[in-house]
Design an enzyme around this catalytic site. Structure first.
Site, mmCIF file in Angstrom:
data_model
loop_
_atom_site.group_PDB
_atom_site.id
_atom_site.type_symbol
_atom_site.label_atom_id
_atom_site.label_comp_id
_atom_site.label_asym_id
_atom_site.label_seq_id
_atom_site.Cartn_x
_atom_site.Cartn_y
_atom_site.Cartn_z
ATOM 1 N N LYS A 46 32.395 21.544 20.661
ATOM 2 C CA LYS A 46 32.088 22.227 21.924
ATOM 3 C C LYS A 46 33.024 21.838 23.074
ATOM 4 O O LYS A 46 32.666 21.940 24.244
ATOM 5 C CB LYS A 46 30.629 22.037 22.369
ATOM 6 C CG LYS A 46 29.578 22.294 21.314
ATOM 7 C CD LYS A 46 29.854 23.505 20.457
ATOM 8 C CE LYS A 46 29.663 24.834 21.150
ATOM 9 N NZ LYS A 46 30.041 25.961 20.257
ATOM 10 N N HIS A 101 37.466 18.220 13.748
ATOM 11 C CA HIS A 101 36.543 17.395 14.543
ATOM 12 C C HIS A 101 36.560 15.954 14.039
ATOM 13 O O HIS A 101 35.730 15.149 14.452
ATOM 14 C CB HIS A 101 35.104 17.925 14.431
ATOM 15 C CG HIS A 101 34.875 19.268 15.041
ATOM 16 N ND1 HIS A 101 35.388 19.634 16.270
ATOM 17 C CD2 HIS A 101 34.161 20.346 14.614
ATOM 18 C CE1 HIS A 101 34.996 20.871 16.554
ATOM 19 N NE2 HIS A 101 34.270 21.327 15.557
ATOM 20 N N SER A 131 26.745 23.015 26.311
ATOM 21 C CA SER A 131 27.290 24.011 25.389
ATOM 22 C C SER A 131 26.677 23.819 23.997
ATOM 23 O O SER A 131 26.268 24.775 23.323
ATOM 24 C CB SER A 131 28.811 23.865 25.344
ATOM 25 O OG SER A 131 29.374 24.789 24.465
HETATM 26 P P1 A3P Z 1 30.379 27.183 26.777
HETATM 27 O O1 A3P Z 1 29.242 27.135 25.806
HETATM 28 O O2 A3P Z 1 30.224 26.164 27.892
HETATM 29 O O3 A3P Z 1 30.640 28.551 27.316
HETATM 30 P P2 A3P Z 1 34.144 24.957 20.646
HETATM 31 O O4 A3P Z 1 35.094 26.046 20.342
HETATM 32 O O5 A3P Z 1 34.758 23.584 20.587
HETATM 33 O O6 A3P Z 1 32.885 25.074 19.886
HETATM 34 O O7 A3P Z 1 33.765 25.096 22.212
HETATM 35 C C1 A3P Z 1 33.029 26.197 22.660
HETATM 36 C C2 A3P Z 1 33.088 26.228 24.171
HETATM 37 O O8 A3P Z 1 34.409 26.634 24.580
HETATM 38 C C3 A3P Z 1 32.117 27.270 24.752
HETATM 39 O O9 A3P Z 1 31.694 26.741 26.017
HETATM 40 C C4 A3P Z 1 33.046 28.479 24.890
HETATM 41 O O10 A3P Z 1 32.572 29.452 25.783
HETATM 42 C C5 A3P Z 1 34.297 27.756 25.428
HETATM 43 N N1 A3P Z 1 35.504 28.604 25.341
HETATM 44 C C6 A3P Z 1 36.027 29.218 24.259
HETATM 45 N N2 A3P Z 1 37.087 29.980 24.618
HETATM 46 C C7 A3P Z 1 37.230 29.844 25.955
HETATM 47 C C8 A3P Z 1 38.131 30.392 26.925
HETATM 48 N N3 A3P Z 1 39.087 31.249 26.605
HETATM 49 N N4 A3P Z 1 37.980 30.019 28.224
HETATM 50 C C9 A3P Z 1 37.009 29.148 28.591
HETATM 51 N N5 A3P Z 1 36.121 28.609 27.721
HETATM 52 C C10 A3P Z 1 36.224 28.954 26.424
#
Ligand code: A3P
Length: 289
Positions: A46, A101, A131
């Protein structure tokens, strides 16, 4: 409701979802042969993993949008530890991009003998927790998070995927990888994506032009990714990920923790995190309160 034994596999000190990991995939990761020109974006879950799956191919291939529009993100830049890698590895073209990860200690032997580069993306743990809390609600292959209070305790005790946030960050901050590793924060990327892409491009020796950097930035914006079916997880059947409960690409901002933590929860959270980082020779790039 499924129990954690049904949903998770134990690996080293960690739990990982059975839906995406298997003993074979974890063994495959340990035997994976890193090449010198590979790049791996490492994150605690996340923290921006899927965002890096968007950015890396564009940076590595000079802004060519083909893979972004034709290949789903989990095959485009596969997770080192997940089952998809074995299925797509033969089609990957160098320079290859992966995500992981894993903590530093879990990296396979060939990573250490290669010159493969690492981009470690770190996100404010308060926002990581928020998140993750929503992700646990929408992903059927993860345990129900319980109340926000209960989830804070789980997170602080490391009873979540890939353990404690502090252990993950420490393991990579302590890694002696010299110029093979670059650290960047999710918050820097939110604040100025083109500047972050330039840093990534320079680190990887890609030297993208200003024009290409702007184009990559537009295609990796939250808004564009949310409308790209190859990147927004809408192709995953609802029984695994229910975007109606909470979209995977949820808010994409820094500071959503302010809408979730009360002052008591925040002081408990920050005191544990600060205590666990005491004596480390790095500072957090954000104030946690
Ligand atoms: P949120 O749940 O706070 O919106 P991962 O890919 O490590 O699982 O992380 C997911 C988080 O990254 C989510 O956060 C997602 O919305 C955010 N994320 C993915 N792409 C993004 C982008 N282009 N700009 C900003 N946040 C992004």
């Amino acid at each position: 409701m499924s129990s954690s034994e049904d949903l998770y596999l134990r690996y080293d000190r960690f739990i990982v979802p059975k839906e995406t990991h298997s003993l074979e995939s974890l063994t495959f990761a340990q035997k994976f042969e890193f090449k010198d020109d590979d790049v791996v974006a490492v994150t605690y879950p996340k923290s921006g993993t899927v965002w890096m799956q968007e950015i890396l191919p564009l940076v590595l291939n000079g802004g060519d949008l083909t893979t972004l529009n034709t290949v789903v993100n989990w095959d485009r830049v596969p997770w080192l530890e997940e089952t998809r890698l074995a299925k797509v590895v033969d089609q990957m073209k160098s320079p290859r991009a992966l995500v992981s990860h894993f903590t530093y200690e879990l990296m396979p032997p060939s990573f250490h003998t290669s010159k493969a580069k690492v981009i470690y993306v770190m996100r404010n743990p308060t926002d990581v927790l928020v998140s993750s809390y929503y992700f646990h609600q929408m992903a059927a292959f993860l345990e129900d998070p319980g109340t926000f209070d209960e989830f804070i305790e789980k997170f602080l005790e490391g009873r979540v995927l890939f353990g404690k946030w502090t252990d993950h960050v420490k393991s990579w901050k302590r890694a002696e990888l010299g110029d093979r590793i670059m650290f960047i924060t999710y918050e820097e990327m939110v604040q100025d994506l083109p500047a972050s892409i330039k840093l990534i491009s320079d680190f990887l020796g890609c030297n993208l032009s200003e024009e290409v950097i702007q184009k990559v930035g537009e295609h990796c914006s939250f808004k564009t990714m949310k409308s790209n079916i190859m990147s927004n997880f809408s192709l995953v059947p609802k029984k695994y990920m229910d975007n109606d409960k909470s979209p995977f690409l949820r808010k994409g901002i820094a500071g959503d923790w302010k809408n979730h933590f009360n002052s008591e929860q925040l002081s408990r959270f920050t005191s544990v995190i600060h205590k666990e980082l005491e004596g480390e020779n790095f500072c957090l790039p954000w104030s946690l309160d």
